[in-house]
Design an enzyme around this catalytic site. Structure first.
Site, PDB file in Angstrom:
ATOM      1  N   CYS A  79      16.206  11.954  20.659  1.00 25.92           N
ATOM      2  CA  CYS A  79      16.640  10.692  21.298  1.00 25.92           C
ATOM      3  C   CYS A  79      17.098  10.937  22.741  1.00 25.92           C
ATOM      4  CB  CYS A  79      17.687  10.012  20.432  1.00 25.92           C
ATOM      5  SG  CYS A  79      17.774   8.241  20.764  1.00 25.92           S
ATOM      6  N   HIS A 173      16.355  10.334  14.845  1.00 31.34           N
ATOM      7  CA  HIS A 173      17.505  11.198  14.531  1.00 31.34           C
ATOM      8  C   HIS A 173      17.369  11.811  13.136  1.00 31.34           C
ATOM      9  CE1 HIS A 173      20.283   9.896  17.799  1.00 31.34           C
ATOM     10  NE2 HIS A 173      19.532   8.812  17.772  1.00 31.34           N
ATOM     11  N   GLU A 175      18.747  14.301  11.953  1.00 26.81           N
ATOM     12  CA  GLU A 175      20.028  14.873  11.495  1.00 26.81           C
ATOM     13  C   GLU A 175      20.847  13.871  10.693  1.00 26.81           C
ATOM     14  OE1 GLU A 175      19.330  13.799  14.432  1.00 26.81           O
ATOM     15  OE2 GLU A 175      21.054  12.770  15.307  1.00 26.81           O
TER      16      GLU A 175
HETATM   17  N1  GLN Z   1      19.648   4.984  24.775  1.00 25.80           N
HETATM   18  C1  GLN Z   1      20.179   6.305  24.881  1.00 25.80           C
HETATM   19  C2  GLN Z   1      19.910   6.931  26.239  1.00 25.80           C
HETATM   20  O1  GLN Z   1      19.340   6.353  27.084  1.00 25.80           O
HETATM   21  C3  GLN Z   1      19.658   7.200  23.783  1.00 25.80           C
HETATM   22  C4  GLN Z   1      20.172   6.743  22.450  1.00 25.80           C
HETATM   23  C5  GLN Z   1      20.385   7.843  21.444  1.00 25.80           C
HETATM   24  O2  GLN Z   1      20.395   9.042  21.760  1.00 25.80           O
HETATM   25  N2  GLN Z   1      20.627   7.444  20.221  1.00 25.80           N
HETATM   26  O3  GLN Z   1      20.274   8.058  26.442  1.00 25.80           O
END
Ligand code: GLN
Length: 193
Positions: A79, A173, A175
């Protein structure tokens, strides 16, 4: 057993450490350049990429991270961690920097407000279906020719998992689901490299 660091500036560090241990690695937190030097590989967790960038800069980690990643350290970004590994981003804030390493364009917060958070079932790297959790997730707009696509998600069959050599990234994610298959894939990469 490989020692894998989890970048511990921000984000769900403990959950990644647990998943890495379930996948047969030793997990340690990385907050300082000396701790980075001591690991075989690194996980960059989810969180907020703008904050992570500023903290990495403030902790004097941005350049050491770039150097280690350029020298081939296996690294997995989830992410916000995927955003950090992207050579180019869209939808970043003014001046937002990444660490870079994967030849791709990643769009921040791409799945839109209506579906801020959602789950999807997707095939990861041909290893069967897994439940993927997306939280204000990015998607990959485009990849260079050396990047392997490892997963697609609805809506729109967007690219959400990629690998380029020793670098792995997912929009979701793993995890958070108690399924260690993505971490196991990464630990296998670390053992092979
Ligand atoms: N929207 C977040 C960002 O721009 C990422 C979201 C996340 O890691 N769950 O970093």
């Amino acid at each position: 057993m490989p020692t894998i660091g989890v970048l511990a500036l921000q984000g769900d560090v403990r959950e990644h450490a647990r998943s890495l241990e379930a996948a047969g690695a030793r997990a340690v937190a990385v907050r300082r350049p000396a701790e980075l030097d001591a690991v075989d590989a690194l996980v960059i967790p989810g969180g907020e990429s703008t904050t992570m960038w500023k903290l990495a800069d403030a902790f004097d980690l941005l350049e050491p991270l770039r150097v280690r990643i350029k020298s081939g350290m296996p690294t997995y970004g989830s992410c916000a961690g995927m955003i950090m590994l992207a050579d180019r981003i869209e939808g970043g804030i003014e001046g937002q920097q990444t660490i870079g390493g994967i030849d791709m364009v990643v769009r921040r917060n791409a799945f839109g407000r209506q579906i801020d958070s959602f789950e999807a079932s997707l095939d990861f790297a041909g290893r069967g279906l897994l439940r993927a959790v997306f939280i204000r997730a990015p998607w990959v707009e485009s990849v260079g020719e050396d990047v392997e696509v490892l997963g697609l998600a609805e809506p729109g069959d967007r690219i959400v998992a990629v690998r380029q050599g020793p670098l792995l990234a997912t929009s979701f994610h793993p995890e958070l689901t108690g399924d260690a298959r993505v971490h196991s894939y990464f630990v296998e990469m670390v053992r092979e490299l």
